[in-house]
Design a protein around this motif. Sequence first.
Motif, PDB file in Angstrom:
ATOM      1  N   ARG A  43       0.741  -1.381   0.321  1.00 12.40           N
ATOM      2  CA  ARG A  43      -0.045  -0.236   0.459  1.00 12.40           C
ATOM      3  C   ARG A  43       0.840   1.437   0.188  1.00 12.40           C
ATOM      4  O   ARG A  43       1.898   1.327   0.575  1.00 12.40           O
ATOM      5  CB  ARG A  43      -1.058  -0.808   1.833  1.00 12.40           C
ATOM      6  CG  ARG A  43      -1.957   1.160   0.835  1.00 12.40           C
ATOM      7  CD  ARG A  43      -3.012   1.153   2.768  1.00 12.40           C
ATOM      8  NE  ARG A  43      -3.474  -0.076   3.000  1.00 12.40           N
ATOM      9  CZ  ARG A  43      -4.482  -0.136   2.482  1.00 12.40           C
ATOM     10  NH1 ARG A  43      -5.112   0.599   1.771  1.00 12.40           N
ATOM     11  NH2 ARG A  43      -5.227  -1.314   2.479  1.00 12.40           N
TER      12      ARG A  43
ATOM     13  N   ASP B 231      -1.302   6.258  -2.968  1.00 11.20           N
ATOM     14  CA  ASP B 231      -2.521   5.859  -4.312  1.00 11.20           C
ATOM     15  C   ASP B 231      -3.023   5.003  -3.891  1.00 11.20           C
ATOM     16  O   ASP B 231      -4.154   4.127  -5.113  1.00 11.20           O
ATOM     17  CB  ASP B 231      -1.805   5.731  -5.839  1.00 11.20           C
ATOM     18  CG  ASP B 231      -1.049   7.753  -6.072  1.00 11.20           C
ATOM     19  OD1 ASP B 231      -1.965   8.159  -5.923  1.00 11.20           O
ATOM     20  OD2 ASP B 231      -0.096   7.180  -6.957  1.00 11.20           O
ATOM     21  N   GLY B 232      -3.114   3.648  -2.544  1.00 15.35           N
ATOM     22  CA  GLY B 232      -3.845   2.244  -2.598  1.00 15.35           C
ATOM     23  C   GLY B 232      -2.788   1.533  -2.842  1.00 15.35           C
ATOM     24  O   GLY B 232      -1.895   1.262  -3.014  1.00 15.35           O
TER      25      GLY B 232
END
Length: 332
Positions: free
Chosen positions: A93, A96-97
């Motif tokens: 992670r 940006d995710g």
Amino acid sequence: MGHRKKSAPRRGSLAYRPRGRAASIVPTVRAWPEISVDKPSLLGFAGFKAGLIHVITVDDREKTPNFGKPVFNAATVIGTPPTFIYGMRVYGRDHDGLFVLGDVYIDKLPKDLSEKKGKKSKVVEKALKKIEGILDKLVRMSAIVRVYPKDAGLSQKKPVIFEIGIDGGDMKSRFEYLKGILGKEVKINEIIKPGTYIDIIGITKGKGIEGPVTRFGIKRKSHKSRKSVRAVATLGAWHPASVMYTVPRAGQRGYHQRVEYNKKVLVVSNSKEEEITPKSGFPHFGVVDGDYVIVKGSVPGPAKRLIKLRLPLRPPKVKIQPPKILEISVRR
């Protein structure tokens, strides 16, 4: 035209927008639950909808008028063939995710999978050691699985490939668990037990293009008002000079992805132990061959449609116990 003189609730829920066609007949699981157990486990399974039956059970809901009495329940039979684990995928992670950190596949991929994935791990042990060295950077781990529809008695030869999340214990125990089942088959009774609750994710029946009366339930206009009777009365205000998305319009109805939460599992069995198929077979499905589950209530989609079973994302706060089944109404 004037303003309407009576108020009324809006037609059509805004919770199911946009009502477009699903991207694929294989539903997407957008979130996996977090389970607080020491032993790692797969968080889902897949099956194929067979048909509807009736199950008479003893009501185990305390503080209800029917507690301890026989209850007539509608139930759905789902054929659940074994799931073959042929790979793992790990995620990290950043701002940006989630992003993929690496994949590992078994050394000898079956013919139907080698063309699908293209590459395969040259040295499986080397790839596993690489992932083991970055366990502190991982936030999620998934199993890459394959399901054969023909194992459920269907004629489809092409396998269904998707990911299943893994949770329970720490990241190292999840890695060891996934490493142990790599290249093996997992059955439904190892993941789901009778009396537990699951989430059902599927694609509903497609109805094609429908008008706003059928699609949203708006009222038909008087035949004296306009030339159109089944059209919406007004598209909205003068300004803004655009039609809002909340206005009922004609379009796609059905073939949407839907999630039904907390469906109770009544039976987890095998056709060799307990035959569930009616004498004439399930309509549009045929004979349930192999493992199956019986879920209380209805399930979205027509017969033969792929259904994903997920451990509950928001489980109910009730006591989990196997249901007392008095009779399963299968016509012989």
